[in-house]
Write a protein that holds these residues in place. Structure first.
Motif, mmCIF file in Angstrom:
data_model
loop_
_atom_site.group_PDB
_atom_site.id
_atom_site.type_symbol
_atom_site.label_atom_id
_atom_site.label_comp_id
_atom_site.label_asym_id
_atom_site.label_seq_id
_atom_site.Cartn_x
_atom_site.Cartn_y
_atom_site.Cartn_z
ATOM 1 N N ASN A 1 0.811 -1.229 0.000
ATOM 2 C CA ASN A 1 0.000 0.000 0.000
ATOM 3 C C ASN A 1 0.839 1.272 0.000
ATOM 4 O O ASN A 1 0.358 2.329 0.410
ATOM 5 C CB ASN A 1 -0.981 0.001 1.171
ATOM 6 N N MET A 2 2.086 1.165 -0.465
ATOM 7 C CA MET A 2 2.888 2.355 -0.680
ATOM 8 C C MET A 2 2.551 2.939 -2.056
ATOM 9 O O MET A 2 2.173 2.208 -2.977
ATOM 10 C CB MET A 2 4.383 2.024 -0.627
ATOM 11 N N ILE A 3 2.692 4.255 -2.209
ATOM 12 C CA ILE A 3 2.509 4.908 -3.503
ATOM 13 C C ILE A 3 3.890 5.005 -4.135
ATOM 14 O O ILE A 3 4.766 5.709 -3.636
ATOM 15 C CB ILE A 3 1.868 6.289 -3.337
ATOM 16 N N VAL A 4 4.083 4.277 -5.232
ATOM 17 C CA VAL A 4 5.430 4.115 -5.776
ATOM 18 C C VAL A 4 5.767 5.238 -6.750
ATOM 19 O O VAL A 4 4.952 5.657 -7.569
ATOM 20 C CB VAL A 4 5.604 2.735 -6.443
ATOM 21 N N THR A 5 7.000 5.737 -6.649
ATOM 22 C CA THR A 5 7.502 6.821 -7.488
ATOM 23 C C THR A 5 8.830 6.387 -8.087
ATOM 24 O O THR A 5 9.463 5.437 -7.613
ATOM 25 C CB THR A 5 7.696 8.119 -6.690
#
Length: 295
Positions: free
Chosen positions: A237-241
């Motif tokens: 549930n991390m927002i990946v960049t």
């Protein structure tokens, strides 16, 4: 921020038509922004200007004019590099030695703020300008209300406490990401302020403190990162960049995009990347807008 009435007046021949529209302007708020990623209908992919750079090589990196240019370009975030001076002030500069970026020489930690600001910043082609190195407070004030800011400080000389205090003084805790490269640094910021927004290096051990804080967090990867690691972070549930400056891990992306080849970006989008850090935001924004992925 506030509620406004926008009035327009259009003269057509001998008559004037007046229109009015109520407009609500909201403050930039990371808490509100991050919740949008939980909405399956939210498709935007964000753009972060590395060192606040745009494609304009005549503007010094990490400068006030760079902040203004990145805002004008439509960037969502800008990244900068806080460092501590000899007299305990925090300035914004990527290198510890100032010879590449200014007309002076020496290490920032050995120079006072007054000494540093006696030198002119160089543009990205190495030519002197009429700007001086900004303090972190000056940099943040230029960004306040216009663009989010990512503070890349852990590998440099400014401490979490000093950087946090400046952000708090500027009233920008909802506008700033604190980049961290270790779990201890993440905990350090969260101990200072449990609601602070931490931006972690994309490995499970570093972003572990962010997994159970009850809100979304960005994590950072670079070109050439293992695809499985990106997918794993997304599953956590991390927002990946992704950092897409050319030559990261021997890969290219920006130059290819400028030459009309967006394959690397397409591959990253396929992995679920939701923000790109770039030195070429004009091109990246144009590419995303053409795909309907940026407003």
């Amino acid at each position: 921020a506030g509620n406004y009435v926008v009035t327009t007046s259009l003269q057509v021949a001998d008559s004037v038509k007046v229109g009015r529209q109520n407009v609500k302007v909201a403050q930039l708020a990371l808490t509100r922004l991050m919740t949008r990623f939980s909405d399956p209908n939210y498709k935007d992919v964000l753009v972060m200007a590395h060192r606040a750079n745009t494609g304009n090589m005549a503007i010094p990196e990490n400068s006030i004019s760079a902040v203004k240019a990145a805002i004008a370009a439509g960037c969502d975030f800008i990244e900068c590099d806080p460092r501590l001076t000899k007299d305990g002030q925090v300035v914004v500069c990527h290198d510890e030695n100032i010879s590449r970026t200014t007309t002076g020489s020496g290490n920032i930690s050995n120079l006072t703020l007054s000494q540093l600001q006696s030198y002119m910043l160089k543009d990205r082609m190495g030519r002197p300008t009429n700007e001086v190195m900004p303090t972190l407070k000056q940099f943040l004030e230029a960004a306040r209300g216009h663009v989010y800011v990512n503070l890349d400080y852990p590998t440099r000389t400014a401490t979490s406490q000093i950087v946090f205090d400046i952000v708090k003084e500027c009233g920008m805790l909802e506008q700033v990401l604190f980049y961290v490269n270790t779990a201890d640094k993440a905990r350090e910021i969260l101990q200072l302020c449990p609601t602070a927004h931490v931006y972690a290096w994309g490995t499970p051990d570093v972003y572990a403190p962010l997994k159970n804080i009850g809100r979304n967090s960005f994590v950072q990867f670079t070109l050439g990162s293992d695809n499985a690691a990106i997918i794993s972070a997304r599953n956590d549930n991390m927002i990946v960049t992704d950092v897409v400056m050319d030559d990261t891990n021997g890969k290219t992306a920006e130059a290819d995009l400028i030459n009309g080849n967006g394959k690397t970006f397409d591959d990253l989008l396929g992995l679920g990347i939701r923000m790109f850090m770039t030195d070429s935001p004009y091109q990246v924004l144009g590419y995303l807008r053409a795909k309907g992925l940026h407003q």
